[in-house]
Design a protein around this motif. Structure first.
Motif: not given
Length: 327
Positions: A307-321
């Motif tokens: 798990v890296d920063r990209a995982f966190a960024e994708d999780t936030v993007a999914l939450a926004e969507r």
């Protein structure tokens, strides 16, 4: 960190000590296969390979493990799915135990199935059709199977998935989440609580599920799928099973194809209401937030280390969507 080198050495020694419970000598070739929730070893005697699952201490009670094995036995005897058979001890029963530095460890053995995870064999998208059908059969069975006395499994609801006292830990501890990201996910968590409460629990929406049918827990052999590792099975919304199947693939460009094939297969096995289908994005979001916590509480595992920063960024993007389209 639980599964460090010292603890794994204790486990390897303990597994060797209990091999005679299955009629195997302690010097049987033995190797560590994987570390996730549990540690899984392969014993490789001339008679054929078996898998030995050493339970993570404190995760499932002995009664819960026996209940898992009861459901697995029923699914096999009723020919619902292909699944690895538990192997009984020579003295009867299915659980051996050993001491690892003052911690009692429980061990279950299973047949080793031929094949490989479906993401390593051909087109994963195509396998989702068969996975959906298999999941539908399991859900139909779960609705009708008479549970034995004393049957007990954990519950995967909002509280236990992403609530403050969630089983896998607090998602707020997720790595590489800044204040803005935490705020977005927090709004999604609150919206998911309200949405799941409104959705409720009925015989058509809620029941016993596998809860972890991702590709790593599936075995493709020739043209058929088998399912392994029922360790997380429990009571939840049926559609959470799809969410688990796309773990870490929520942003994959094949996601829509995964879902479409899964739904087509599922409906061949059992009816699926529009209300159930409409909740799938919400359960996918719950699972993704749940994995954010798991990566921290299981930081020593291959997934936790990946798990890296990209995982966190994708999780936030999914939450926004999710908040834009479903909240």
């Amino acid at each position: 960190m639980l599964y460090d080198d010292a603890f794994l050495a204790l486990l390897s020694d303990g597994v060797r000590r209990v091999l005679p419970e299955w009629g195997l000598p302690p010097d049987t070739p033995l190797r560590l296969l994987t570390v996730s929730e549990n540690a899984t070893y392969l014993a490789e005697p001339p008679s054929g390979t078996i898998a030995l699952r050493v339970q993570r201490p404190g995760y499932n009670t002995e009664a819960a493990i026996r209940s898992e094995l009861d459901w697995l036995a029923a699914l096999r005897s009723d020919e619902v799915v292909r699944a690895a058979a538990p192997i009984p001890l020579e003295r009867g029963g299915f659980l051996a135990r050993f001491d690892a530095g003052g911690v009692e460890m429980l061990v279950a053995a299973f047949e080793f199935l031929p094949g490989a995870p479906p993401d390593e064999v051909g087109d994963l998208t195509a396998w989702f059709d068969q996975l959906g059908e298999m999941t539908g059969r399991m859900h139909h069975h779960a609705r009708t199977w008479p549970k034995p006395q004393g049957f007990t499994r954990r519950t995967w609801d909002w509280e236990h998935c992403i609530g403050p006292e969630a089983d896998w830990g607090d998602w707020r501890a997720g790595r590489d989440l800044d204040a803005a990201g935490l705020a977005v996910i927090g709004r999604a968590v609150d919206a998911l609580r309200a949405e799941t409460q409104a959705f409720g629990r009925s015989a058509q929406t809620w029941g016993l599920i596998h809860a972890d049918m991702r590709p790593g827990n599936l075995i493709a052999h020739e043209d058929r799928l088998a399912v392994i590792d029922f360790d997380d099975c429990g009571w939840s919304w049926f559609m959470l099973d799809f969410a688990a199947s796309v773990s870490l693939m929520e942003c994959d460009p094949r996601y829509d194809a995964f879902l479409g094939n899964w739904l087509e297969g599922y409906r061949r096995a059992t009816p699926l209401s529009a209300a159930n289908e409409a909740m799938i994005p919400s359960f996918v979001m719950i699972r993704r937030i749940q994995l954010t916590a798991w990566a921290v509480s299981h930081a020593e595992t291959p997934f936790g280390q990946r798990v890296d920063r990209a995982f966190a960024e994708d999780t936030v993007a999914l939450a926004e969507r999710y908040l834009t389209h479903h909240a």
